[in-house]
Design a protein around this motif. Structure first.
Motif, PDB file in Angstrom:
ATOM      1  N   PRO A  45     -13.107   5.930  -5.382  1.00 44.87           N
ATOM      2  CA  PRO A  45     -13.427   4.486  -5.345  1.00 44.87           C
ATOM      3  C   PRO A  45     -12.650   3.798  -4.233  1.00 44.87           C
ATOM      4  O   PRO A  45     -11.522   4.171  -3.916  1.00 44.87           O
ATOM      5  CB  PRO A  45     -12.985   3.994  -6.728  1.00 44.87           C
ATOM      6  CG  PRO A  45     -11.967   5.008  -7.192  1.00 44.87           C
ATOM      7  CD  PRO A  45     -12.422   6.325  -6.610  1.00 44.87           C
ATOM      8  N   PRO A  46     -13.248   2.779  -3.624  1.00 48.15           N
ATOM      9  CA  PRO A  46     -12.554   2.086  -2.529  1.00 48.15           C
ATOM     10  C   PRO A  46     -11.324   1.338  -3.041  1.00 48.15           C
ATOM     11  O   PRO A  46     -11.271   0.900  -4.194  1.00 48.15           O
ATOM     12  CB  PRO A  46     -13.605   1.117  -1.983  1.00 48.15           C
ATOM     13  CG  PRO A  46     -14.533   0.895  -3.141  1.00 48.15           C
ATOM     14  CD  PRO A  46     -14.579   2.195  -3.897  1.00 48.15           C
ATOM     15  N   VAL A  47     -10.336   1.220  -2.181  1.00 47.84           N
ATOM     16  CA  VAL A  47      -9.110   0.492  -2.517  1.00 47.84           C
ATOM     17  C   VAL A  47      -9.302  -0.977  -2.177  1.00 47.84           C
ATOM     18  O   VAL A  47      -9.705  -1.325  -1.070  1.00 47.84           O
ATOM     19  CB  VAL A  47      -7.907   1.080  -1.744  1.00 47.84           C
ATOM     20  CG1 VAL A  47      -6.641   0.267  -2.048  1.00 47.84           C
ATOM     21  CG2 VAL A  47      -7.721   2.534  -2.107  1.00 47.84           C
ATOM     22  N   THR A  48      -9.036  -1.845  -3.149  1.00 47.46           N
ATOM     23  CA  THR A  48      -9.168  -3.286  -2.932  1.00 47.46           C
ATOM     24  C   THR A  48      -7.813  -3.866  -2.545  1.00 47.46           C
ATOM     25  O   THR A  48      -6.814  -3.678  -3.258  1.00 47.46           O
ATOM     26  CB  THR A  48      -9.678  -3.981  -4.208  1.00 47.46           C
ATOM     27  OG1 THR A  48     -10.934  -3.395  -4.582  1.00 47.46           O
ATOM     28  CG2 THR A  48      -9.847  -5.481  -3.989  1.00 47.46           C
ATOM     29  N   ALA A  49      -7.776  -4.562  -1.429  1.00 48.59           N
ATOM     30  CA  ALA A  49      -6.522  -5.147  -0.965  1.00 48.59           C
ATOM     31  C   ALA A  49      -6.131  -6.326  -1.854  1.00 48.59           C
ATOM     32  O   ALA A  49      -6.991  -7.107  -2.280  1.00 48.59           O
ATOM     33  CB  ALA A  49      -6.659  -5.611   0.475  1.00 48.59           C
ATOM     34  N   PRO A  50      -4.871  -6.464  -2.166  1.00 46.64           N
ATOM     35  CA  PRO A  50      -4.438  -7.612  -2.990  1.00 46.64           C
ATOM     36  C   PRO A  50      -4.575  -8.905  -2.191  1.00 46.64           C
ATOM     37  O   PRO A  50      -4.543  -8.900  -0.955  1.00 46.64           O
ATOM     38  CB  PRO A  50      -2.971  -7.289  -3.289  1.00 46.64           C
ATOM     39  CG  PRO A  50      -2.532  -6.435  -2.137  1.00 46.64           C
ATOM     40  CD  PRO A  50      -3.729  -5.610  -1.764  1.00 46.64           C
ATOM     41  N   PRO A  51      -4.763 -10.006  -2.877  1.00 48.38           N
ATOM     42  CA  PRO A  51      -4.886 -11.298  -2.149  1.00 48.38           C
ATOM     43  C   PRO A  51      -3.553 -11.646  -1.483  1.00 48.38           C
ATOM     44  O   PRO A  51      -2.485 -11.248  -1.950  1.00 48.38           O
ATOM     45  CB  PRO A  51      -5.226 -12.298  -3.262  1.00 48.38           C
ATOM     46  CG  PRO A  51      -4.668 -11.674  -4.508  1.00 48.38           C
ATOM     47  CD  PRO A  51      -4.831 -10.188  -4.330  1.00 48.38           C
TER      48      PRO A  51
ATOM     49  N   LEU B  47       0.827  -1.208   0.000  1.00 50.05           N
ATOM     50  CA  LEU B  47       0.000   0.000   0.000  1.00 50.05           C
ATOM     51  C   LEU B  47       0.857   1.251   0.000  1.00 50.05           C
ATOM     52  O   LEU B  47       0.624   2.199  -0.748  1.00 50.05           O
ATOM     53  CB  LEU B  47      -0.951   0.013   1.201  1.00 50.05           C
ATOM     54  CG  LEU B  47      -2.127  -0.958   1.153  1.00 50.05           C
ATOM     55  CD1 LEU B  47      -2.954  -0.810   2.422  1.00 50.05           C
ATOM     56  CD2 LEU B  47      -2.992  -0.708  -0.083  1.00 50.05           C
ATOM     57  N   LEU B  48       1.875   1.292   0.863  1.00 50.40           N
ATOM     58  CA  LEU B  48       2.729   2.470   0.944  1.00 50.40           C
ATOM     59  C   LEU B  48       3.522   2.655  -0.324  1.00 50.40           C
ATOM     60  O   LEU B  48       3.714   3.769  -0.818  1.00 50.40           O
ATOM     61  CB  LEU B  48       3.661   2.354   2.150  1.00 50.40           C
ATOM     62  CG  LEU B  48       2.979   2.401   3.521  1.00 50.40           C
ATOM     63  CD1 LEU B  48       4.005   2.199   4.633  1.00 50.40           C
ATOM     64  CD2 LEU B  48       2.233   3.713   3.716  1.00 50.40           C
ATOM     65  N   GLY B  49       4.026   1.568  -0.874  1.00 48.69           N
ATOM     66  CA  GLY B  49       4.836   1.675  -2.077  1.00 48.69           C
ATOM     67  C   GLY B  49       4.023   2.112  -3.278  1.00 48.69           C
ATOM     68  O   GLY B  49       4.529   2.769  -4.182  1.00 48.69           O
ATOM     69  N   SER B  50       2.733   1.752  -3.347  1.00 47.62           N
ATOM     70  CA  SER B  50       1.919   2.127  -4.491  1.00 47.62           C
ATOM     71  C   SER B  50       1.361   3.526  -4.382  1.00 47.62           C
ATOM     72  O   SER B  50       0.810   4.062  -5.327  1.00 47.62           O
ATOM     73  CB  SER B  50       0.748   1.141  -4.631  1.00 47.62           C
ATOM     74  OG  SER B  50      -0.090   1.227  -3.484  1.00 47.62           O
ATOM     75  N   GLY B  51       1.469   4.176  -3.198  1.00 44.14           N
ATOM     76  CA  GLY B  51       0.946   5.526  -3.010  1.00 44.14           C
ATOM     77  C   GLY B  51      -0.558   5.577  -2.854  1.00 44.14           C
ATOM     78  O   GLY B  51      -1.156   6.649  -2.944  1.00 44.14           O
ATOM     79  N   LEU B  52      -1.238   4.484  -2.667  1.00 39.54           N
ATOM     80  CA  LEU B  52      -2.686   4.466  -2.517  1.00 39.54           C
ATOM     81  C   LEU B  52      -3.077   4.884  -1.117  1.00 39.54           C
ATOM     82  O   LEU B  52      -2.419   4.548  -0.144  1.00 39.54           O
ATOM     83  CB  LEU B  52      -3.217   3.052  -2.801  1.00 39.54           C
ATOM     84  CG  LEU B  52      -3.026   2.551  -4.237  1.00 39.54           C
ATOM     85  CD1 LEU B  52      -3.499   1.090  -4.333  1.00 39.54           C
ATOM     86  CD2 LEU B  52      -3.786   3.429  -5.220  1.00 39.54           C
ATOM     87  N   LEU B  53      -4.188   5.669  -1.051  1.00 37.42           N
ATOM     88  CA  LEU B  53      -4.735   6.086   0.237  1.00 37.42           C
ATOM     89  C   LEU B  53      -6.182   5.651   0.300  1.00 37.42           C
ATOM     90  O   LEU B  53      -6.917   5.741  -0.688  1.00 37.42           O
ATOM     91  CB  LEU B  53      -4.641   7.616   0.409  1.00 37.42           C
ATOM     92  CG  LEU B  53      -3.224   8.194   0.457  1.00 37.42           C
ATOM     93  CD1 LEU B  53      -3.303   9.719   0.519  1.00 37.42           C
ATOM     94  CD2 LEU B  53      -2.462   7.659   1.662  1.00 37.42           C
ATOM     95  N   VAL B  54      -6.621   5.260   1.428  1.00 38.86           N
ATOM     96  CA  VAL B  54      -8.014   4.860   1.600  1.00 38.86           C
ATOM     97  C   VAL B  54      -8.846   6.111   1.783  1.00 38.86           C
ATOM     98  O   VAL B  54      -8.588   6.909   2.683  1.00 38.86           O
ATOM     99  CB  VAL B  54      -8.157   3.921   2.813  1.00 38.86           C
ATOM    100  CG1 VAL B  54      -9.618   3.527   2.995  1.00 38.86           C
ATOM    101  CG2 VAL B  54      -7.278   2.695   2.620  1.00 38.86           C
ATOM    102  N   ALA B  55      -9.871   6.324   0.910  1.00 41.19           N
ATOM    103  CA  ALA B  55     -10.678   7.550   0.958  1.00 41.19           C
ATOM    104  C   ALA B  55     -11.654   7.485   2.118  1.00 41.19           C
ATOM    105  O   ALA B  55     -12.233   6.435   2.407  1.00 41.19           O
ATOM    106  CB  ALA B  55     -11.437   7.714  -0.358  1.00 41.19           C
ATOM    107  N   ALA B  56     -11.852   8.684   2.751  1.00 35.38           N
ATOM    108  CA  ALA B  56     -12.827   8.780   3.832  1.00 35.38           C
ATOM    109  C   ALA B  56     -14.235   8.861   3.250  1.00 35.38           C
ATOM    110  O   ALA B  56     -14.435   9.346   2.135  1.00 35.38           O
ATOM    111  CB  ALA B  56     -12.557  10.035   4.672  1.00 35.38           C
TER     112      ALA B  56
END
Length: 240
Positions: free
Chosen positions: A221-227, A18-27
């Motif tokens: 859009p919500p962030v989907t966690a990788p498997p 998550l940190l490496g991809s720069g994705l943030l979970v939207a409120a």
């Protein structure tokens, strides 16, 4: 129960991803904000009466939001005037003079118009002017001077949320507010032999306020966690 080493490795790997991809979970977005208001002002520069002209004000910019109401909280007129009078008769005269004014303010686009602004300025109270001095210079006992006098008048506020009015006030151009003056001079006495100089000027201001709804920003859009990664294959087994 403490998590297994494998579970801790999976959690650490997910956090690093998550940190490496720069994705943030939207409120989760809250309710839409309250309506906002912006105001535009048009002016009529000081000039001599009579006036029969337009004061233009910018329309509402539709890219800002959706217009819900138009109001004109301020329409003002500033009047200033001065005058000089001199008796040109060979006998003294009793004299007075008043100025009466009316300003008609007409709104555009079907917006209601306020009542006309009316009033009176007493230029010269009843006074006696001596016989003509022989020189027309507006001086001495045969003359009287009105010092510069001003008046400020404000029209009643008007507003509308009628769809046709909102449409007329929306766009990239301007809307014209019409201003018309009517000045009357009333002489009392004077014997018909009063020479005079009168100067009268007017300026005006119109303020239009637009209340509008701000477009609601769509939620990210919500962030989907990788498997999680598959478990590691067991290593070779050796027997002694």
């Amino acid at each position: 129960m403490r998590p297994s080493p494998f579970a801790r490795r999976v959690a650490a790997a997910f956090t690093t991803l998550l940190l490496g991809s720069g994705l943030l979970v939207a409120a989760t977005p809250g309710p839409a904000g309250a309506d906002q208001t912006t105001c535009e002002t048009g002016t009529l520069a000081r000039q001599r009466t009579e006036v029969n002209t337009e004061v233009t004000v910018p329309q509402f910019n539709p890219s800002t939001g959706t217009l819900v109401s138009v109001s004109v909280p301020t329409q003002t007129v500033h009047l200033d005037t001065d005058a000089e009078f001199q008796n040109t008769a060979q006998s003294s005269v009793v004299f007075s003079e008043d100025m009466q004014y009316q300003f008609t303010l007409t709104s555009p686009g079907g917006l209601p118009s306020p009542a006309p602004l009316t009033g009176m300025i007493q230029r010269i109270p009843t006074t006696t002017l001596a016989p003509f001095s022989g020189t027309l210079n507006y001086m001495g006992p045969s003359a009287v001077v009105e010092p510069s006098t001003s008046r400020d008048a404000a029209a009643a506020a008007v507003s509308s949320s009628d769809p046709s009015v909102l449409a007329a006030f929306t766009g990239a151009g301007t809307v014209p507010f019409h201003v018309q003056s009517m000045i009357s001079e009333v002489f009392n006495g004077g014997g018909g032999n009063i020479d005079f100089i009168i100067d009268t000027f007017v300026a005006a201001t119109v303020q239009v306020c637009y209340t509008y709804a701000v477009p609601q920003v769509s939620a990210a859009p919500p962030v989907t966690a990788p498997p999680p990664p598959p478990p590691a294959a067991p290593g070779p087994q050796f027997t002694g």
